[in-house]
Design an enzyme around this catalytic site. Structure first.
Site, PDB file in Angstrom:
ATOM      1  N   HIS A   1       0.805  -1.227   0.000  1.00 40.83           N
ATOM      2  CA  HIS A   1       0.000   0.000   0.000  1.00 40.83           C
ATOM      3  C   HIS A   1       0.836   1.275   0.000  1.00 40.83           C
ATOM      4  CE1 HIS A   1      -4.024  -1.777   0.342  1.00 40.83           C
ATOM      5  NE2 HIS A   1      -3.441  -2.741   1.053  1.00 40.83           N
TER       6      HIS A   1
ATOM      7  N   GLU B   1      -8.165   5.508  -6.272  1.00 40.68           N
ATOM      8  CA  GLU B   1      -7.233   5.855  -7.342  1.00 40.68           C
ATOM      9  C   GLU B   1      -7.906   6.673  -8.442  1.00 40.68           C
ATOM     10  OE1 GLU B   1      -9.013   1.850  -8.519  1.00 40.68           O
ATOM     11  OE2 GLU B   1      -8.577   3.011  -6.708  1.00 40.68           O
TER      12      GLU B   1
END
Length: 369
Positions: free
Chosen positions: A250, A280
């Protein structure tokens, strides 16, 4: 010293001064009006000081109502520079008006000297909504003006020493109070700005968050409904982002998100609005832009991302891509739509174009139908 420079820097910043003036505008206007009422009400003091001439001064005292005009002017304007000029003019003229009345009394200029202390205090309160420079200028103006009037001979035998003993300690003390108020306003401004930035920006990337973006989108669609000027929206999404997180971790995924935000900000214009909608997914709102110009930006971003090489925490290098959907508000304006509905429809169309790019193989740009 650095803190003083920061206060002066903030005081010349147009946005800060505008907000500061609007916060104090009603107070400034009220103080000018109260000065008018106090000037008129000082007839009572005239009567106590010189009953013989007080009757002839009633109309001169009532003439202080002219200050209601600049009070009204400050209330109406939103320009802090114009308001500062109005306030300084009103303050200087009120002091001159007061001295002109007091010099005619039998008590001489001593009452005028004592009355002049009132004006530096009014200057500090009156100019709280302006810059520190204006505060000091107003204070200097009302402190020095009796000296200047005396130099012209208009005040006759002016007691310079007595006036200096009274006015200079008072003015220095009030100048320090101006600085204290300026530091307090500076701290409040920085706190408000920090809170505003925190509520409007995405903490990971520093671009606008979804809530703030929707407000800006509604503002732009409202403008479109009024003017029919073109506006384009780009929706961007990192391809296979879950794979990046699962493979490289991550923290690496966060760096990819930050890299995309930096590329979008670097290649966009100053008037364009870059926002992270969540995860995203990003959006770029382009005012005054037709599809062809937005397509150029979309391709530049896509190619820049495609060529970008990143390293994960283990040191291995990898690349990733982005898919982009484009939708536009076109002429004529769509009848029956309000700003919120039109903005929501624009996002829906751009999002559909983004998924067309995903379904067509990713690393592509697609236009909304």
């Amino acid at each position: 010293m650095n803190a003083c420079r920061e206060v002066l820097r903030l005081n010349v910043d147009g946005t800060y001064l505008g907000r500061k003036f609007l916060a104090y505008r009603s107070q400034t206007s009220l103080l000018i009006a109260l000065t008018a009422l106090l000037g008129a009400g000082e007839w009572v003091l005239d009567y106590m000081n010189d009953p013989a001439t007080a009757g002839n001064l009633v109309w001169l005292r009532l003439a202080f109502v002219w200050m209601l005009i600049p009070a009204w002017g400050v209330w109406l304007t939103s320009n802090h520079t114009l308001a500062a000029l109005i306030a300084l003019f009103a303050l200087a003229l009120a002091q001159f008006h007061d001295i002109a009345i007091l010099k005619t009394q039998s008590g001489g200029l001593t009452p005028a000297i004592m009355s002049s202390i009132f004006y530096p205090m009014v200057a500090v309160l009156l100019c709280l909504g302006f810059s520190l420079f204006v505060n000091w200028m107003a204070l200097a103006l009302v402190s020095i003006s009796p000296f200047l009037l005396a130099k012209t001979g208009w005040l006759g035998n002016f007691p310079y020493q007595l006036y200096g003993m009274v006015i200079w300690p008072t003015s220095i003390f009030l100048a320090l109070i101006c600085v204290a108020f300026a530091f307090g306003d500076r701290r409040r401004h920085l706190l408000e700005k920090a809170l505003e930035d925190a509520s409007n920006t995405d903490p990971l990337t520093g671009v606008a968050n979804r809530r703030h973006f929707q407000l800006l989108l509604q503002r732009e669609t409202s403008r479109f409904l009024r003017t029919s000027h073109p506006c384009t929206l780009l929706m961007l999404d990192i391809d296979h982002f879950k794979r990046i997180n699962d493979t490289f971790g991550h923290p690496t995924g966060d760096r990819a998100i930050q890299a995309l935000a930096n590329i979008c900000c670097k290649m966009s214009r100053d008037v364009d609005i870059v926002a992270r909608l969540g995860g995203e997914e990003f959006a770029i709102l382009m005012p005054e832009t037709v599809l062809e110009r937005s397509a150029h930006l979309a391709e530049r971003i896509r190619l820049q991302v495609q060529e970008l090489k990143m390293r994960c925490n283990s040191g291995s290098e990898f690349q990733w891509t982005v898919s982009i959907g484009i939708a536009s508000l076109q002429l004529p304006a769509q009848a029956g739509k309000d700003a919120a509905g039109l903005g929501e429809q624009l996002m829906t169309r751009a999002d559909a174009a983004l998924y067309d790019a995903k379904n067509a193989g990713r690393n592509l740009t697609r236009f909304a139908t």
